[in-house]
Scaffold this active site. Sequence first.
Site, PDB file in Angstrom:
ATOM      1  N   THR A  96     -30.383  10.231  29.497  1.00  0.00           N
ATOM      2  CA  THR A  96     -30.644   8.919  28.601  1.00  0.00           C
ATOM      3  C   THR A  96     -31.918   8.022  29.477  1.00  0.00           C
ATOM      4  OG1 THR A  96     -28.515   8.861  27.618  1.00  0.00           O
ATOM      5  CG2 THR A  96     -29.888   6.945  27.414  1.00  0.00           C
ATOM      6  N   GLU A 140     -23.125   8.821  31.267  1.00  0.00           N
ATOM      7  CA  GLU A 140     -23.979   9.646  32.156  1.00  0.00           C
ATOM      8  C   GLU A 140     -23.015   9.914  33.412  1.00  0.00           C
ATOM      9  OE1 GLU A 140     -28.242   7.451  31.405  1.00  0.00           O
ATOM     10  OE2 GLU A 140     -26.824   6.574  32.704  1.00  0.00           O
TER      11      GLU A 140
END
Length: 249
Positions: free
Chosen positions: A33, A111
């Site tokens: 991201t 993540e």
Amino acid sequence: MLYASMDLEHFKQQAALEAVKHVQSGMTVGLGTGSTAKYAVLEIGRKLREGELTDVCGIPTSEATRRLALEQGVPLVDLGEGGVDVAIDGADEIDPQLNLIKGLGGALLREKIVENTAGLFVVIADETKLVNRLGRGRLPVEVIPFGYKSTLKYLQKVVDVLNEGPPSEGRVQSMDVRMEGDRPFLSDGGNYIVHLNFSVPLASPWDFEVGLKGIPGVVETGLFLRYAHLAVIAGRGGITTLEGDRAGV
């Protein structure tokens, strides 16, 4: 050293293109991201459309990445017990051992979940993200909304312990809840993000991580310690590949 925004975007793209060379047909890929990771998603999508890659599936680390991947025609799957073959993501800070601060985009929890499973985690960045010690800027900490003001109180206690030690150990200048308008920003997991703003970098991020993670209500921190196998760094001198402590794991 001053950099034009155009130069930094070019460096980000260069690093991403180099990292995508680690993606092979048939792989499951963790899609990072942020402003650097988006170039990796774009490149994977291009390679799939043009037949350079086949049978590649992605696992996005945020809703924003999920939308971008679908737009680019990257098939998506859920994260299974086998994890991902390769994960590619950016970082906000990278130290010489490839310990990272990540998550200022608010996606640190997803993540960390994805990148912990990676057979190969490649962190990509422009050269301005390299630091001698973590804590040059901000550290995001994800906390659940329930009772968050109490969580903030205990976060402050951990910060106070750090600040009462020798200055060389690190200093947190301030702490604030990330806002979106007049309300706290919500992560994709429905949690709040607290920023710890450093004035002196950390001497022992490992100890600080233990202190933060010991607080009930803290879901995760943006300290990614011994997660990355490789770093691909792009700058004025070209592309450099660095190997981290996890490389032999």
